[in-house]
Design a protein around this motif. Structure first.
Motif, PDB file in Angstrom:
ATOM      1  N   VAL A 183      14.197   7.354   2.356  1.00  0.00           N
ATOM      2  CA  VAL A 183      14.132   5.992   1.811  1.00  0.00           C
ATOM      3  C   VAL A 183      13.553   6.027   0.401  1.00  0.00           C
ATOM      4  O   VAL A 183      14.048   5.350  -0.516  1.00  0.00           O
ATOM      5  CB  VAL A 183      13.293   5.082   2.725  1.00  0.00           C
ATOM      6  CG1 VAL A 183      13.111   3.696   2.098  1.00  0.00           C
ATOM      7  CG2 VAL A 183      13.957   4.954   4.092  1.00  0.00           C
ATOM      8  N   ILE A 184      12.508   6.821   0.204  1.00  0.00           N
ATOM      9  CA  ILE A 184      11.905   6.947  -1.131  1.00  0.00           C
ATOM     10  C   ILE A 184      12.920   7.523  -2.107  1.00  0.00           C
ATOM     11  O   ILE A 184      13.023   7.083  -3.264  1.00  0.00           O
ATOM     12  CB  ILE A 184      10.643   7.836  -1.075  1.00  0.00           C
ATOM     13  CG1 ILE A 184       9.636   7.258  -0.078  1.00  0.00           C
ATOM     14  CG2 ILE A 184      10.004   7.946  -2.460  1.00  0.00           C
ATOM     15  CD1 ILE A 184       8.456   8.192   0.205  1.00  0.00           C
ATOM     16  N   LEU A 185      13.699   8.502  -1.655  1.00  0.00           N
ATOM     17  CA  LEU A 185      14.730   9.105  -2.500  1.00  0.00           C
ATOM     18  C   LEU A 185      15.695   8.041  -3.006  1.00  0.00           C
ATOM     19  O   LEU A 185      16.064   8.029  -4.186  1.00  0.00           O
ATOM     20  CB  LEU A 185      15.482  10.175  -1.711  1.00  0.00           C
ATOM     21  CG  LEU A 185      16.624  10.895  -2.442  1.00  0.00           C
ATOM     22  CD1 LEU A 185      16.053  11.858  -3.481  1.00  0.00           C
ATOM     23  CD2 LEU A 185      17.501  11.653  -1.452  1.00  0.00           C
ATOM     24  N   ASP A 186      16.131   7.141  -2.134  1.00  0.00           N
ATOM     25  CA  ASP A 186      17.048   6.077  -2.546  1.00  0.00           C
ATOM     26  C   ASP A 186      16.410   5.186  -3.603  1.00  0.00           C
ATOM     27  O   ASP A 186      17.067   4.764  -4.564  1.00  0.00           O
ATOM     28  CB  ASP A 186      17.442   5.231  -1.339  1.00  0.00           C
ATOM     29  CG  ASP A 186      18.348   5.980  -0.369  1.00  0.00           C
ATOM     30  OD1 ASP A 186      18.929   7.013  -0.766  1.00  0.00           O
ATOM     31  OD2 ASP A 186      18.477   5.531   0.788  1.00  0.00           O
ATOM     32  N   HIS A 187      15.125   4.883  -3.442  1.00  0.00           N
ATOM     33  CA  HIS A 187      14.444   4.024  -4.408  1.00  0.00           C
ATOM     34  C   HIS A 187      14.290   4.714  -5.758  1.00  0.00           C
ATOM     35  O   HIS A 187      14.390   4.052  -6.808  1.00  0.00           O
ATOM     36  CB  HIS A 187      13.083   3.596  -3.861  1.00  0.00           C
ATOM     37  CG  HIS A 187      13.162   2.464  -2.875  1.00  0.00           C
ATOM     38  ND1 HIS A 187      12.907   1.162  -3.203  1.00  0.00           N
ATOM     39  CD2 HIS A 187      13.502   2.451  -1.551  1.00  0.00           C
ATOM     40  CE1 HIS A 187      13.065   0.390  -2.148  1.00  0.00           C
ATOM     41  NE2 HIS A 187      13.419   1.147  -1.134  1.00  0.00           N
ATOM     42  N   ILE A 188      14.050   6.003  -5.756  1.00  0.00           N
ATOM     43  CA  ILE A 188      13.990   6.743  -7.017  1.00  0.00           C
ATOM     44  C   ILE A 188      15.357   6.708  -7.688  1.00  0.00           C
ATOM     45  O   ILE A 188      15.476   6.510  -8.914  1.00  0.00           O
ATOM     46  CB  ILE A 188      13.528   8.195  -6.788  1.00  0.00           C
ATOM     47  CG1 ILE A 188      12.083   8.213  -6.285  1.00  0.00           C
ATOM     48  CG2 ILE A 188      13.647   9.017  -8.070  1.00  0.00           C
ATOM     49  CD1 ILE A 188      11.597   9.585  -5.840  1.00  0.00           C
ATOM     50  N   VAL A 197       8.172   3.398 -13.036  1.00  0.00           N
ATOM     51  CA  VAL A 197       7.190   3.955 -12.109  1.00  0.00           C
ATOM     52  C   VAL A 197       7.391   3.336 -10.728  1.00  0.00           C
ATOM     53  O   VAL A 197       7.505   2.116 -10.586  1.00  0.00           O
ATOM     54  CB  VAL A 197       5.750   3.689 -12.598  1.00  0.00           C
ATOM     55  CG1 VAL A 197       4.733   4.162 -11.564  1.00  0.00           C
ATOM     56  CG2 VAL A 197       5.513   4.371 -13.943  1.00  0.00           C
ATOM     57  N   LEU A 198       7.409   4.194  -9.715  1.00  0.00           N
ATOM     58  CA  LEU A 198       7.480   3.759  -8.318  1.00  0.00           C
ATOM     59  C   LEU A 198       6.228   4.226  -7.599  1.00  0.00           C
ATOM     60  O   LEU A 198       5.928   5.423  -7.566  1.00  0.00           O
ATOM     61  CB  LEU A 198       8.719   4.349  -7.635  1.00  0.00           C
ATOM     62  CG  LEU A 198       8.862   4.080  -6.127  1.00  0.00           C
ATOM     63  CD1 LEU A 198       9.082   2.602  -5.860  1.00  0.00           C
ATOM     64  CD2 LEU A 198       9.999   4.905  -5.540  1.00  0.00           C
ATOM     65  N   LEU A 199       5.490   3.293  -7.014  1.00  0.00           N
ATOM     66  CA  LEU A 199       4.299   3.602  -6.228  1.00  0.00           C
ATOM     67  C   LEU A 199       4.625   3.429  -4.746  1.00  0.00           C
ATOM     68  O   LEU A 199       5.225   2.427  -4.351  1.00  0.00           O
ATOM     69  CB  LEU A 199       3.138   2.681  -6.606  1.00  0.00           C
ATOM     70  CG  LEU A 199       2.714   2.666  -8.082  1.00  0.00           C
ATOM     71  CD1 LEU A 199       1.520   1.719  -8.271  1.00  0.00           C
ATOM     72  CD2 LEU A 199       2.363   4.061  -8.572  1.00  0.00           C
ATOM     73  N   VAL A 200       4.211   4.410  -3.929  1.00  0.00           N
ATOM     74  CA  VAL A 200       4.517   4.395  -2.497  1.00  0.00           C
ATOM     75  C   VAL A 200       3.199   4.484  -1.726  1.00  0.00           C
ATOM     76  O   VAL A 200       2.730   5.573  -1.402  1.00  0.00           O
ATOM     77  CB  VAL A 200       5.455   5.558  -2.116  1.00  0.00           C
ATOM     78  CG1 VAL A 200       5.914   5.413  -0.665  1.00  0.00           C
ATOM     79  CG2 VAL A 200       6.651   5.630  -3.050  1.00  0.00           C
ATOM     80  N   PRO A 201       2.583   3.345  -1.420  1.00  0.00           N
ATOM     81  CA  PRO A 201       1.282   3.368  -0.754  1.00  0.00           C
ATOM     82  C   PRO A 201       1.356   3.874   0.681  1.00  0.00           C
ATOM     83  O   PRO A 201       2.368   3.730   1.375  1.00  0.00           O
ATOM     84  CB  PRO A 201       0.850   1.896  -0.783  1.00  0.00           C
ATOM     85  CG  PRO A 201       1.696   1.249  -1.827  1.00  0.00           C
ATOM     86  CD  PRO A 201       2.988   1.986  -1.793  1.00  0.00           C
ATOM     87  N   ALA A 202       0.246   4.451   1.130  1.00  0.00           N
ATOM     88  CA  ALA A 202       0.076   4.875   2.524  1.00  0.00           C
ATOM     89  C   ALA A 202      -1.416   4.920   2.813  1.00  0.00           C
ATOM     90  O   ALA A 202      -2.168   5.590   2.100  1.00  0.00           O
ATOM     91  CB  ALA A 202       0.720   6.237   2.766  1.00  0.00           C
ATOM     92  N   VAL A 246       6.906  -1.124  -6.383  1.00  0.00           N
ATOM     93  CA  VAL A 246       6.111  -0.733  -5.215  1.00  0.00           C
ATOM     94  C   VAL A 246       7.013  -0.722  -3.986  1.00  0.00           C
ATOM     95  O   VAL A 246       7.671  -1.725  -3.681  1.00  0.00           O
ATOM     96  CB  VAL A 246       4.925  -1.678  -4.981  1.00  0.00           C
ATOM     97  CG1 VAL A 246       4.148  -1.256  -3.730  1.00  0.00           C
ATOM     98  CG2 VAL A 246       4.005  -1.693  -6.202  1.00  0.00           C
ATOM     99  N   LEU A 247       7.054   0.411  -3.317  1.00  0.00           N
ATOM    100  CA  LEU A 247       7.734   0.521  -2.026  1.00  0.00           C
ATOM    101  C   LEU A 247       6.657   0.391  -0.953  1.00  0.00           C
ATOM    102  O   LEU A 247       5.938   1.347  -0.660  1.00  0.00           O
ATOM    103  CB  LEU A 247       8.475   1.859  -1.921  1.00  0.00           C
ATOM    104  CG  LEU A 247       9.165   2.164  -0.584  1.00  0.00           C
ATOM    105  CD1 LEU A 247      10.090   1.035  -0.156  1.00  0.00           C
ATOM    106  CD2 LEU A 247       9.907   3.491  -0.665  1.00  0.00           C
ATOM    107  N   GLU A 248       6.532  -0.797  -0.418  1.00  0.00           N
ATOM    108  CA  GLU A 248       5.418  -1.074   0.484  1.00  0.00           C
ATOM    109  C   GLU A 248       5.562  -0.300   1.792  1.00  0.00           C
ATOM    110  O   GLU A 248       6.675   0.018   2.223  1.00  0.00           O
ATOM    111  CB  GLU A 248       5.312  -2.573   0.738  1.00  0.00           C
ATOM    112  CG  GLU A 248       4.997  -3.356  -0.534  1.00  0.00           C
ATOM    113  CD  GLU A 248       4.581  -4.792  -0.256  1.00  0.00           C
ATOM    114  OE1 GLU A 248       4.317  -5.130   0.919  1.00  0.00           O
ATOM    115  OE2 GLU A 248       4.510  -5.570  -1.234  1.00  0.00           O
ATOM    116  N   ILE A 278       4.914   8.161  -7.293  1.00  0.00           N
ATOM    117  CA  ILE A 278       3.649   8.638  -6.737  1.00  0.00           C
ATOM    118  C   ILE A 278       3.647   8.326  -5.251  1.00  0.00           C
ATOM    119  O   ILE A 278       3.750   7.166  -4.840  1.00  0.00           O
ATOM    120  CB  ILE A 278       2.441   7.998  -7.435  1.00  0.00           C
ATOM    121  CG1 ILE A 278       2.524   8.265  -8.951  1.00  0.00           C
ATOM    122  CG2 ILE A 278       1.142   8.560  -6.875  1.00  0.00           C
ATOM    123  CD1 ILE A 278       1.410   7.614  -9.749  1.00  0.00           C
ATOM    124  N   ALA A 279       3.582   9.390  -4.452  1.00  0.00           N
ATOM    125  CA  ALA A 279       3.669   9.246  -2.997  1.00  0.00           C
ATOM    126  C   ALA A 279       2.899  10.377  -2.334  1.00  0.00           C
ATOM    127  O   ALA A 279       3.199  11.543  -2.589  1.00  0.00           O
ATOM    128  CB  ALA A 279       5.138   9.262  -2.550  1.00  0.00           C
TER     129      ALA A 279
END
Length: 414
Positions: free
Chosen positions: A184-189, A130-135, A160-162, A99-100
């Motif tokens: 960066v998000i792609l790598d974390h997924i 689940v990966l959460l990407v806050p903004a 969580v990818l802060e 979720i981003a």
């Protein structure tokens, strides 16, 4: 993967996420425009991407935009004809959920287990990682309630990818709260998808870029290496679950923030860094291009142009692979690189044997589309026992994937 509209003609695009089903949630923040590029990257990487948008997200980006980049319908409502079990189906079919952006409002709902729209209902129904990407605005991010909600979702088991620090919305200046970049998000997924593979938990030491040997305080001897190949390997290794340390000389591309970096200048500094890290490394990939020669006596002050052209005496630098051989961990996989201009395979085989390597990646510096400064490479992978594998012209990301496939095979056999 570079931000270009299409790969060069005839070049294979890596699809490491082929067969994966990614649910990409989008909530109502200005950073949602970045999520369009993330959806494109995931699709290019071979994933089937199901986009779920909250109502507020649709105020920022239209659903048709996501449909265009994924080739799949966008999910928006929990109620409606034939939608009664959509949240269950999407939850079960997803390999991973990202979720981003995650807004402060959505983070609060996720932390408290609300299920008042399709996206929150999916979260409660899924067993996928689940990966959460806050903004969000920096003041909202640092608010005690947001931090309490953040702690709660981590307790639940969400990754969580802060956010990073940088420019926020117009007029809000800079600070913590900026959504991480799509690459960066792609790598974390990828790490969510491949967390149980042979490289998971392994310590991988990678070198990248060019070293510089000082002639005087403003000039140096170096080469054209940009670090693209080494950094592509580092990204792929990290996405496969490895703990990556990257030793870099001069590089022209960004280093992913999720991996540990040691910056060096000279070949001797690189040798010392590798020697210090090597005893605990399960894999060494020596993708850097250290300078082979250095001035015997670097000038302490700038050599003036008005002076006659100087004669600069050179000496060889220490070979990093050869001089650190004694520091290798028992059973470690050691990979070298060799960029040649003639007798490519012959020279590569000689280095494989003399430096006691498991694999060596060789390529021809004179070949178009290969070598320094480009996003592609055509290489041969040589291994112990005389086996040679010639790869076609590929993106450097794909070369990295194929090389690490072979590293995993070697690790599995030890």
């Amino acid at each position: 993967m570079p931000r270009s509209s299409a790969p060069p003609l005839g070049v294979t695009v890596p699809q490491p996420y082929s067969g994966a089903r990614i649910l990409l949630g989008v909530t109502g923040g200005i950073a949602s425009y970045k999520t369009v590029w993330l959806a494109r990257l995931l699709t290019q990487a071979g994933a089937e991407v199901d986009v779920v948008m909250t109502r507020s997200a649709q105020e920022f980006v239209g659903a048709v935009t996501f449909e265009a980049v994924t080739g799949r319908p966008v999910h928006k409502e929990i109620f409606g004809p034939a939608l009664a079990l959509d949240h269950i189906r999407l939850a079960r079919e997803s390999s991973a959920i990202c979720i981003a952006p995650v807004t402060a409002e959505f983070l609060a709902r996720a932390a408290h287990g609300n299920a008042d729209d399709l996206l929150t209902a999916v979260l409660l129904a899924t067993k996928a990682p689940v990966l959460l990407v806050p903004a969000m605005n920096d003041a909202m991010w640092t608010h005690p309630q947001t931090q309490a909600n953040l702690a709660r979702v981590k307790e639940i088991g969400y990754q969580v990818l802060e956010p990073g620090e940088g420019p926020l919305a117009v007029g809000e200046g800079a600070g913590p709260g900026r959504m991480q970049e799509p690459e960066v998000i792609l790598d974390h997924i990828g790490r969510l998808l491949r967390r149980s593979g042979p490289l998971s938990g392994k310590r991988i030491l990678i070198t990248a870029g060019a070293t510089r040997e000082a002639i005087d305080p403003v000039r140096f001897i170096s080469n054209h290496s940009t670090g693209k190949m080494g950094i592509a390997i580092a990204r792929s290794a990290w996405a496969r679950g490895a703990e990556v340390c990257i030793v870099t000389g001069h590089v022209d591309v960004a280093i992913p923030p999720q991996m540990r970096r040691i910056s060096v200048d000279s070949t001797e500094e690189m040798r010392k860094a590798v020697a210090a890290e090597l005893p605990s490394a399960d894999v060494l990939v020596m993708a850097a291009a250290p300078a082979d020669f250095r001035p015997v006596h670097p000038a302490e002050k700038k050599i003036k142009k008005s002076q006659s052209a100087p004669t600069i005496a050179l000496e060889q630098t220490a070979d990093v692979l050869s001089t650190t051989r004694g520091a290798r961990k028992n059973g470690a996989v050691i990979v070298g690189f060799a960029l040649e201009t003639d007798a490519v395979l012959q020279n590569g085989k000689a280095k494989l044997e003399s430096k006691d390597l498991d694999l060596i990646v060789v390529n021809d510096a004179t070949e178009e589309g290969a070598g320094f400064g480009v996003d592609t490479n055509r290489v041969s992978i040589l291994s112990r026992g005389g086996k040679s594998e010639d790869l076609p012209l590929l993106s450097k990301s794909d070369v990295a994937e194929r090389l690490l496939d072979r590293v995993e095979d070697l690790l599995s056999g030890r």
